[in-house]
Scaffold this active site. Structure first.
Site, PDB file in Angstrom:
ATOM      1  N   PRO A  20     -15.600   8.514   7.715  1.00  0.00           N
ATOM      2  CA  PRO A  20     -16.716   9.409   7.386  1.00  0.00           C
ATOM      3  C   PRO A  20     -16.463  10.880   7.661  1.00  0.00           C
ATOM      4  O   PRO A  20     -17.284  11.723   7.291  1.00  0.00           O
ATOM      5  CB  PRO A  20     -17.855   8.877   8.250  1.00  0.00           C
ATOM      6  CG  PRO A  20     -17.186   8.169   9.386  1.00  0.00           C
ATOM      7  CD  PRO A  20     -15.941   7.577   8.801  1.00  0.00           C
ATOM      8  N   GLY A  21     -15.345  11.218   8.279  1.00  0.00           N
ATOM      9  CA  GLY A  21     -15.031  12.621   8.494  1.00  0.00           C
ATOM     10  C   GLY A  21     -14.629  13.345   7.231  1.00  0.00           C
ATOM     11  O   GLY A  21     -14.706  14.579   7.178  1.00  0.00           O
ATOM     12  N   GLU A  43     -13.969 -10.318  -6.760  1.00  0.00           N
ATOM     13  CA  GLU A  43     -12.711 -10.020  -6.079  1.00  0.00           C
ATOM     14  C   GLU A  43     -12.108 -11.271  -5.443  1.00  0.00           C
ATOM     15  O   GLU A  43     -10.887 -11.477  -5.491  1.00  0.00           O
ATOM     16  CB  GLU A  43     -12.937  -8.945  -5.014  1.00  0.00           C
ATOM     17  CG  GLU A  43     -13.292  -7.573  -5.559  1.00  0.00           C
ATOM     18  CD  GLU A  43     -12.159  -6.931  -6.354  1.00  0.00           C
ATOM     19  OE1 GLU A  43     -10.995  -7.398  -6.244  1.00  0.00           O
ATOM     20  OE2 GLU A  43     -12.430  -5.962  -7.076  1.00  0.00           O
ATOM     21  N   ARG A  70       0.855  -1.180   0.000  1.00  0.00           N
ATOM     22  CA  ARG A  70       0.000   0.000   0.000  1.00  0.00           C
ATOM     23  C   ARG A  70       0.896   1.235   0.000  1.00  0.00           C
ATOM     24  O   ARG A  70       1.481   1.601   1.020  1.00  0.00           O
ATOM     25  CB  ARG A  70      -0.922  -0.011   1.218  1.00  0.00           C
ATOM     26  CG  ARG A  70      -1.942  -1.145   1.207  1.00  0.00           C
ATOM     27  CD  ARG A  70      -2.887  -1.043   0.023  1.00  0.00           C
ATOM     28  NE  ARG A  70      -4.019  -1.972   0.114  1.00  0.00           N
ATOM     29  CZ  ARG A  70      -4.977  -2.066  -0.784  1.00  0.00           C
ATOM     30  NH1 ARG A  70      -4.941  -1.303  -1.870  1.00  0.00           N
ATOM     31  NH2 ARG A  70      -5.966  -2.930  -0.635  1.00  0.00           N
ATOM     32  N   GLU A 100      -1.247  -6.565  -7.501  1.00  0.00           N
ATOM     33  CA  GLU A 100      -1.877  -7.863  -7.303  1.00  0.00           C
ATOM     34  C   GLU A 100      -1.063  -9.008  -7.885  1.00  0.00           C
ATOM     35  O   GLU A 100      -1.274 -10.169  -7.528  1.00  0.00           O
ATOM     36  CB  GLU A 100      -3.285  -7.857  -7.901  1.00  0.00           C
ATOM     37  CG  GLU A 100      -4.237  -6.908  -7.175  1.00  0.00           C
ATOM     38  CD  GLU A 100      -5.641  -6.955  -7.736  1.00  0.00           C
ATOM     39  OE1 GLU A 100      -5.855  -7.706  -8.728  1.00  0.00           O
ATOM     40  OE2 GLU A 100      -6.522  -6.269  -7.200  1.00  0.00           O
ATOM     41  N   ALA A 128     -10.456  -7.881  -1.262  1.00  0.00           N
ATOM     42  CA  ALA A 128     -11.319  -6.700  -1.271  1.00  0.00           C
ATOM     43  C   ALA A 128     -11.161  -5.962  -2.584  1.00  0.00           C
ATOM     44  O   ALA A 128     -10.193  -6.169  -3.326  1.00  0.00           O
ATOM     45  CB  ALA A 128     -10.976  -5.778  -0.098  1.00  0.00           C
ATOM     46  N   GLU A 184      -8.423 -12.361  -6.738  1.00  0.00           N
ATOM     47  CA  GLU A 184      -7.298 -12.197  -5.817  1.00  0.00           C
ATOM     48  C   GLU A 184      -6.817 -13.501  -5.199  1.00  0.00           C
ATOM     49  O   GLU A 184      -5.668 -13.580  -4.756  1.00  0.00           O
ATOM     50  CB  GLU A 184      -7.666 -11.198  -4.718  1.00  0.00           C
ATOM     51  CG  GLU A 184      -7.934  -9.798  -5.249  1.00  0.00           C
ATOM     52  CD  GLU A 184      -8.051  -8.762  -4.151  1.00  0.00           C
ATOM     53  OE1 GLU A 184      -7.894  -9.113  -2.960  1.00  0.00           O
ATOM     54  OE2 GLU A 184      -8.287  -7.584  -4.480  1.00  0.00           O
ATOM     55  N   GLU A 233     -16.625   7.032   1.072  1.00  0.00           N
ATOM     56  CA  GLU A 233     -16.423   5.591   0.854  1.00  0.00           C
ATOM     57  C   GLU A 233     -17.063   4.733   1.946  1.00  0.00           C
ATOM     58  O   GLU A 233     -16.745   4.857   3.128  1.00  0.00           O
ATOM     59  CB  GLU A 233     -14.934   5.252   0.779  1.00  0.00           C
ATOM     60  CG  GLU A 233     -14.690   3.779   0.512  1.00  0.00           C
ATOM     61  CD  GLU A 233     -13.221   3.396   0.565  1.00  0.00           C
ATOM     62  OE1 GLU A 233     -12.918   2.201   0.475  1.00  0.00           O
ATOM     63  OE2 GLU A 233     -12.373   4.301   0.707  1.00  0.00           O
TER      64      GLU A 233
END
Length: 222
Positions: free
Chosen positions: A133-134, A111, A82, A163, A94, A115, A138
């Site tokens: 949520p701030g 998925e 990531r 991947e 995911a 994956e 998403e």
């Protein structure tokens, strides 16, 4: 307050004044808005990242299907780089709901196949949540997949980019749960999914929701 009050609800009553889309891309956009939180008060500025929603999959096997000598429950995971956090993270399968019109369950099935080279005959909903949520729209739905089978070579999809590094790996479920509680795993879909699966498993899988259960998705998600 009672159990009946413990439910998030939509609120579309806040007035939005000036709104400018300051950036737009294929996965998300950024909007700068003025929002009136209470009538008679000055508006406040808020930046919103409108993002695709997502699905994740806790793929579980146990008993005779388990590779463990004692038949212990196992969970299927992959390890992914990531870039924003410069880290290799162990994660459950995911992906984004970025195919127009695709049903979330179909996306989760896709998925899992893409994956991990697996398919599942039994699906349930574990949990729904917002990623953060701030600032972002998403939302994510976590599924429980059971009665798994390995796809035949001709059914598999060639993985690309990050991947391409995936090596689908089975872990003892209790070990993954312990790693979550020890702060060793950080992907939110993994943490939420594992904790929800542990709770559901402790209740002998009672209370699981069907795959067509309602979901409070943001109306502004891409």
């Amino acid at each position: 307050m009672s159990y009946a009050d413990l439910e998030d609800t939509r609120d579309d009553g806040r007035a939005v004044g000036a709104c400018e889309r300051v950036w737009s891309g294929p996965i998300f956009t950024v909007d700068d808005e003025e929002v009136v939180l209470a009538e008679g008060h000055e508006p406040v500025r808020r930046q919103t990242v409108a993002h695709h929603d997502a699905v994740s999959v806790v793929a579980l096997r146990e008993g005779e299907d388990s590779a463990q000598d004692d038949g212990a429950a196992e969970i299927l995971m992959v390890r992914q780089y990531r870039h924003p956090v410069r880290a290799m993270l162990w994660e459950v399968p995911a992906g984004l709901l970025d195919v127009p019109g695709e049903d979330p369950l179909v996306a989760a099935q896709r998925e899992l196949a893409e994956e991990t080279d697996h398919a599942a005959a039994r699906w349930d909903v574990l949990a729904d949540f917002y990623a953060s949520p701030g600032f972002t729209t998403e939302g994510a739905r976590s599924y429980l997949a059971r009665d798994l089978r390995l796809l035949a070579p001709q059914e598999r999809v060639e993985r690309e980019a990050e991947e391409a590094e995936f090596v689908p790996t089975w872990f003892r479920f209790d070990d993954v749960l312990a790693a979550v509680m020890a702060g060793r795993l950080h992907n939110p879909s993994t943490v939420v999914g594992v904790l929800a699966a542990a709770q559901a498993r402790a209740a002998d899988w009672s209370g699981l929701r069907s795959t067509d259960a309602g979901w409070l998705r943001s109306p502004r998600s891409l």
